[in-house]
Design a protein around this motif. Structure first.
Motif, PDB file in Angstrom:
ATOM      1  N   TRP A   9      -5.123   8.369 -23.632  1.00  0.00           N
ATOM      2  CA  TRP A   9      -6.139   7.386 -24.385  1.00  0.00           C
ATOM      3  C   TRP A   9      -7.210   8.227 -25.092  1.00  0.00           C
ATOM      4  O   TRP A   9      -7.661   9.276 -24.691  1.00  0.00           O
ATOM      5  N   LYS A  10      -7.282   7.705 -26.266  1.00  0.00           N
ATOM      6  CA  LYS A  10      -8.283   8.343 -27.401  1.00  0.00           C
ATOM      7  C   LYS A  10      -9.287   7.259 -27.895  1.00  0.00           C
ATOM      8  O   LYS A  10      -9.065   6.309 -28.464  1.00  0.00           O
ATOM      9  N   GLY A  11     -10.492   7.720 -27.844  1.00  0.00           N
ATOM     10  CA  GLY A  11     -11.708   6.584 -28.348  1.00  0.00           C
ATOM     11  C   GLY A  11     -12.303   5.686 -27.625  1.00  0.00           C
ATOM     12  O   GLY A  11     -12.081   5.756 -26.217  1.00  0.00           O
ATOM     13  N   SER A  12     -13.023   4.839 -28.061  1.00  0.00           N
ATOM     14  CA  SER A  12     -13.799   3.958 -27.252  1.00  0.00           C
ATOM     15  C   SER A  12     -12.833   2.749 -26.986  1.00  0.00           C
ATOM     16  O   SER A  12     -11.585   2.803 -27.217  1.00  0.00           O
ATOM     17  N   ILE A  13     -13.316   2.122 -26.199  1.00  0.00           N
ATOM     18  CA  ILE A  13     -12.400   0.983 -25.782  1.00  0.00           C
ATOM     19  C   ILE A  13     -11.974  -0.111 -26.446  1.00  0.00           C
ATOM     20  O   ILE A  13     -10.730  -0.584 -26.423  1.00  0.00           O
ATOM     21  N   LYS A  14     -12.694  -0.468 -27.458  1.00  0.00           N
ATOM     22  CA  LYS A  14     -12.281  -1.457 -28.264  1.00  0.00           C
ATOM     23  C   LYS A  14     -11.645  -0.764 -29.785  1.00  0.00           C
ATOM     24  O   LYS A  14     -10.694  -1.269 -30.305  1.00  0.00           O
ATOM     25  N   GLU A  15     -12.114   0.230 -30.005  1.00  0.00           N
ATOM     26  CA  GLU A  15     -11.682   1.024 -31.372  1.00  0.00           C
ATOM     27  C   GLU A  15     -10.529   1.869 -31.010  1.00  0.00           C
ATOM     28  O   GLU A  15      -9.669   2.217 -31.933  1.00  0.00           O
ATOM     29  N   GLY A  16     -10.543   2.442 -29.714  1.00  0.00           N
ATOM     30  CA  GLY A  16      -9.513   3.493 -29.447  1.00  0.00           C
ATOM     31  C   GLY A  16      -8.026   3.070 -29.357  1.00  0.00           C
ATOM     32  O   GLY A  16      -7.809   1.869 -29.175  1.00  0.00           O
ATOM     33  N   GLY A  17      -7.386   3.652 -28.622  1.00  0.00           N
ATOM     34  CA  GLY A  17      -5.951   3.293 -28.245  1.00  0.00           C
ATOM     35  C   GLY A  17      -5.170   4.501 -27.407  1.00  0.00           C
ATOM     36  O   GLY A  17      -5.712   5.520 -27.269  1.00  0.00           O
ATOM     37  N   GLY A  18      -4.069   4.172 -26.922  1.00  0.00           N
ATOM     38  CA  GLY A  18      -3.490   4.870 -25.964  1.00  0.00           C
ATOM     39  C   GLY A  18      -1.854   4.919 -26.145  1.00  0.00           C
ATOM     40  O   GLY A  18      -1.473   4.044 -27.147  1.00  0.00           O
ATOM     41  N   GLY A  33      -3.465  -0.858 -26.257  1.00  0.00           N
ATOM     42  CA  GLY A  33      -4.873  -0.679 -26.344  1.00  0.00           C
ATOM     43  C   GLY A  33      -5.618  -2.177 -26.160  1.00  0.00           C
ATOM     44  O   GLY A  33      -4.909  -3.001 -25.672  1.00  0.00           O
TER      45      GLY A  33
END
Length: 141
Positions: A9-18, A33
């Motif tokens: 996972w990379k980034g914040s919960i709403k803007e990130g993705g995995g 995501g």
């Protein structure tokens, strides 16, 4: 026996993705995501993967149980509807509803229902879920 899978996972919960991968390579960097989980965005999500695992596990358990009872299925098709509910401040998988359609030559409905119920209870994925697990079973002719 141990099977492996992993997620990055990379980034914040709403803007990130995995990305999710499995040791067999069937899933290799499959995207997941927030949007695929809580909206209708592209990619997969844990509940969808859990549903696929539960449907596959149950189908195999049913095939085994039918064979032990002397039946060979023509087809076993299982769908799983996994429910994720908001509980308090967090979320929980609260149910996995199995929908089965099977074509099994020579079996009576009562025996089919009994074997299907046993497969539902005996499937290793059913055992690991701490959720209500239900089943709708249809015997096709």
């Amino acid at each position: 026996m141990k099977k492996k899978a992993w997620a990055v996972w990379k980034g914040s919960i709403k803007e990130g993705g995995g990305a999710i991968s499995t040791e067999t390579g069937v899933l290799k960097d499959a995207p997941y995501g927030f949007k695929s989980r809580f909206e209708n965005g592209p990619g997969t999500n844990p509940e969808e993967l859990l549903g696929a695992a539960h449907a596959a596990c149950f189908s195999m358990a049913l095939s085994l149980a039918l064979g032990q009872a002397g039946f060979t299925p023509d087809t076993i098709e299982t769908h799983a509807e996994v429910t994720l509910d908001k509980l308090g401040e967090g979320y929980a998988v609260t149910s996995s509803h199995l929908i089965l359609k099977a074509k099994i030559p020579g079996i009576e409905k009562a025996q089919f229902d009994e074997i299907a119920a046993g497969a539902k209870a005996g499937c290793p994925i059913s055992k690991v879920l701490n959720a209500k697990i239900t089943l709708d079973a249809t015997l096709q002719s």
